[in-house]
Write an enzyme that holds these catalytic residues in place. Structure first.
Site, short mmCIF file in Angstrom:
data_model
loop_
_atom_site.label_atom_id
_atom_site.label_comp_id
_atom_site.label_asym_id
_atom_site.label_seq_id
_atom_site.Cartn_x
_atom_site.Cartn_y
_atom_site.Cartn_z
N CYS B 87 6.06 11.40 3.95
CA CYS B 87 5.13 10.30 4.62
C CYS B 87 5.79 10.01 5.96
CB CYS B 87 4.74 9.28 3.88
SG CYS B 87 3.34 8.38 4.65
N HIS B 204 2.65 11.72 -1.31
CA HIS B 204 3.38 11.05 -2.15
C HIS B 204 3.79 11.47 -3.60
CE1 HIS B 204 4.47 7.91 0.86
NE2 HIS B 204 3.12 7.74 0.95
N GLU B 206 6.40 11.02 -5.28
CA GLU B 206 7.26 10.15 -6.08
C GLU B 206 6.46 9.01 -6.72
OE1 GLU B 206 6.53 10.12 -2.81
OE2 GLU B 206 6.93 8.24 -1.80
#
Lengths: 80, 228
Positions: B87, B204, B206
């Site tokens: 990002c 994302h 994560e």
């Protein structure tokens, strides 16, 4: 010494913000608005009075940080 | 493998990615402050996390891209070291010259925060080898400037060299049209460097590493980094 750096999008780079502003101006009924491109202005105070040195320092500033030359052009105007 | 997560003023996903590296890769990441000039000795992987470094002032990632630590990150990448930018981290990678192109304002001018399907285009990188080629995964996106643009020559090179790693798609893996959330050229969601050791991506992974928070489709990326 004072300088103004103007950063604008290169021709052909899509500018959705400019488009939105253009639409808003037109919806306000402001006559004769063709198209709008948005840019940035930096007013910079410089030490010293050597215009050539200032120009060269500002060019470095533009290349290294103020403009992303992939998509933007810049213009340097030094007052006086 | 030793990993370091760089923290800039305004980073806000560093804890998420540290947790994902622990859970998925078995790492014990070290946090490194942007003003430092060296990476911890023996660092194998550098992560630039998501967030709003320097409040997105000037251009997203522009000021962070010139931070003191970035010289060390560039040297690490030049040695073949792994660098992952997620990002805002991807925006920092393009602004620092580690990846080509730029992330422009989303096509519809809106900040987009929702789940999104991605196609894993290439599994021949250290970041994606735990996925299956062409696998469709669902992860989160949260960005206002994720519209990848580059000149035609750059796009052609990225495609010819197999450097588009993730593309936006729908649940069936169909690319294009409405499946593209932000107007990104060729539906690009993530690209890698010529040496395939630097990966930048807008989504994302994560945030999708545990069932508790809605899915584990991001885990493959961190599992890929486990043994390397």
């Amino acid at each position: 010494m004072k300088a103004r750096v103007t950063v604008t999008l290169k021709n052909g780079v899509l500018d959705p913000q400019g488009k939105a502003i253009e639409g808003a101006l037109k919806s306000l009924g402001i006559d004769g608005v063709g198209s709008v491109r948005q840019g940035k202005v930096f007013d910079i105070e410089l030490a010293g009075s050597d215009k050539a040195a200032a120009e060269s320092a500002l060019k470095t500033a533009c290349e290294k940080l103020l403009a992303n030359t992939v998509i933007e052009n810049y213009r340097i105007d030094i007052a006086g | 493998m030793k990993s370091a997560v760089i923290v800039f003023p305004g980073s806000n996903r560093e804890q998420d990615v540290i947790r994902a590296l622990r859970v998925g890769a078995g790492h014990e990441p070290v946090k490194v402050w942007h003003a430092d000039t060296e990476l911890p000795a023996g660092t194998d992987l550098v992560v630039l996390p998501g967030g709003f470094s320097y409040g997105d002032y000037l251009r997203c990632g522009a000021i962070a891209g010139r931070a003191a630590i970035m010289d060390a990150v560039r040297a690490h990448a030049a040695r073949g070291g792994l660098v992952l930018g997620i990002c805002n981290g991807f925006q920092i990678l393009v602004e620092s010259g580690l990846l080509p192109g730029i992330l422009m304002r989303n096509r519809d001018l809106r900040f987009i925060c929702r789940m999104q399907h991605l196609k894993v285009e290439r599994t021949d990188t250290a970041f994606t080898r735990a996925y299956a080629p062409g696998q469709v995964i669902e992860v989160a996106i949260a960005h206002g400037e994720g519209n990848y643009e580059a000149d035609e020559e750059t796009i052609r090179r990225l495609e010819d060299e197999g450097r588009v790693i993730f593309r936006y798609c729908d649940a069936e893996g169909r690319v294009g049209g409405k499946a593209n959330p932000n107007g990104s050229t060729h539906d690009i969601a993530g690209i890698c460097s010529e040496g395939r050791n630097v990966l930048g991506m807008m989504p994302h992974p994560e945030n999708l590493v545990e069932d508790l928070v809605g899915g584990v489709d991001g885990l493959g990326l961190f599992r890929s980094l486990r043994a390397a």
